[in-house]
Write a protein that holds these residues in place. Structure first.
Motif, mmCIF file in Angstrom:
data_model
loop_
_atom_site.group_PDB
_atom_site.id
_atom_site.type_symbol
_atom_site.label_atom_id
_atom_site.label_comp_id
_atom_site.label_asym_id
_atom_site.label_seq_id
_atom_site.Cartn_x
_atom_site.Cartn_y
_atom_site.Cartn_z
ATOM 1 N N GLU A 157 3.840 -1.280 3.789
ATOM 2 C CA GLU A 157 3.282 0.064 3.642
ATOM 3 C C GLU A 157 4.431 0.990 3.257
ATOM 4 O O GLU A 157 5.426 1.070 3.963
ATOM 5 N N VAL A 158 4.287 1.652 2.112
ATOM 6 C CA VAL A 158 5.319 2.551 1.612
ATOM 7 C C VAL A 158 4.836 3.978 1.824
ATOM 8 O O VAL A 158 3.834 4.388 1.247
ATOM 9 N N VAL A 160 0.865 -1.180 0.000
ATOM 10 C CA VAL A 160 0.000 0.000 0.000
ATOM 11 C C VAL A 160 0.903 1.232 0.000
ATOM 12 O O VAL A 160 1.733 1.402 0.896
ATOM 13 N N VAL A 161 0.740 2.053 -1.026
ATOM 14 C CA VAL A 161 1.523 3.278 -1.133
ATOM 15 C C VAL A 161 0.733 4.401 -0.470
ATOM 16 O O VAL A 161 -0.374 4.721 -0.886
ATOM 17 N N VAL A 162 1.299 4.972 0.589
ATOM 18 C CA VAL A 162 0.679 6.086 1.300
ATOM 19 C C VAL A 162 1.179 7.375 0.652
ATOM 20 O O VAL A 162 2.382 7.637 0.648
ATOM 21 N N PRO A 163 0.271 8.166 0.086
ATOM 22 C CA PRO A 163 0.700 9.373 -0.630
ATOM 23 C C PRO A 163 1.261 10.442 0.300
ATOM 24 O O PRO A 163 1.002 10.446 1.494
ATOM 25 N N SER A 164 2.013 11.338 -0.299
ATOM 26 C CA SER A 164 2.596 12.436 0.459
ATOM 27 C C SER A 164 1.511 13.418 0.890
ATOM 28 O O SER A 164 0.398 13.395 0.376
ATOM 29 N N ALA A 165 1.861 14.288 1.801
ATOM 30 C CA ALA A 165 0.915 15.283 2.311
ATOM 31 C C ALA A 165 0.458 16.243 1.224
ATOM 32 O O ALA A 165 -0.579 16.883 1.364
#
Length: 172
Positions: A139-140, A105-110
């Motif tokens: 989790e990336v 799961v790629v967690v996007p930047s703010a």
């Protein structure tokens, strides 16, 4: 004299990986590399507020592109605003490709919005909880300072290759 050449399967042959936010950035690189190494990849595009695109269509186009070069990837749909929709994905994927052996799961930047990263962390937890026993969850967090896209993708792929080698090696 006849020579027999042994067929060596690709390093991730038999591995089924679910990749969330798979159509851009790190997720797209991870997806392409995993497919090239023999994994069957379940591609989930993830819509981001303010981005004028259709995540499901992007996932379908990426899968078509990968299939066009002989790789295995299938598109799936889930709603980031409804994290529970991710809980059913592993069952759908198992019916289509086989049991999920890993998820990314790629967690996007703010920059995608302050509420977006926490929402992705929640859905990441839902995905992790839905995996079969023994499956790996990664989790990336692309918002992490100094995180290069290429390096992040390569680290994820290398980790999955090492894990898959251990899964395939019989314990003695």
């Amino acid at each position: 004299m006849s020579h027999t050449v042994a067929h060596v399967p690709p390093p991730l042959h038999g591995c089924v990986v679910l990749v969330v936010d798979a159509t851009t950035g790190v997720g797209r690189r991870v997806t392409s590399q995993l497919c090239a190494l023999g994994a069957a990849v379940a591609v989930v595009g993830a819509g981001h507020p303010g981005r004028d695109d259709d995540a499901a269509t992007n996932a379908a186009f990426l899968c078509k592109e990968l299939a066009g070069i002989g790789l295995v990837a299938l598109p799936y749909q889930a709603d980031v605003e409804r994290p529970e929709s991710f809980g059913a994905l592993t069952g759908q994927i198992a019916a289509d490709l086989g049991p999920v052996t890993a998820s990314v799961v790629v967690v996007p930047s703010a920059s995608g919005g302050e509420e977006l990263a926490p929402a992705f962390r929640v859905l990441s937890g839902v995905v992790a909880a839905s995996l079969p026993g023994g499956a790996e969850h990664i989790e990336v967090d692309v918002g992490h300072e100094g995180f290069g896209l290429e390096e992040a993708a390569q680290a994820v792929v290398e980790r999955l290759v090492r894990l898959h080698e251990r899964w395939r090696t019989p314990s003695g």
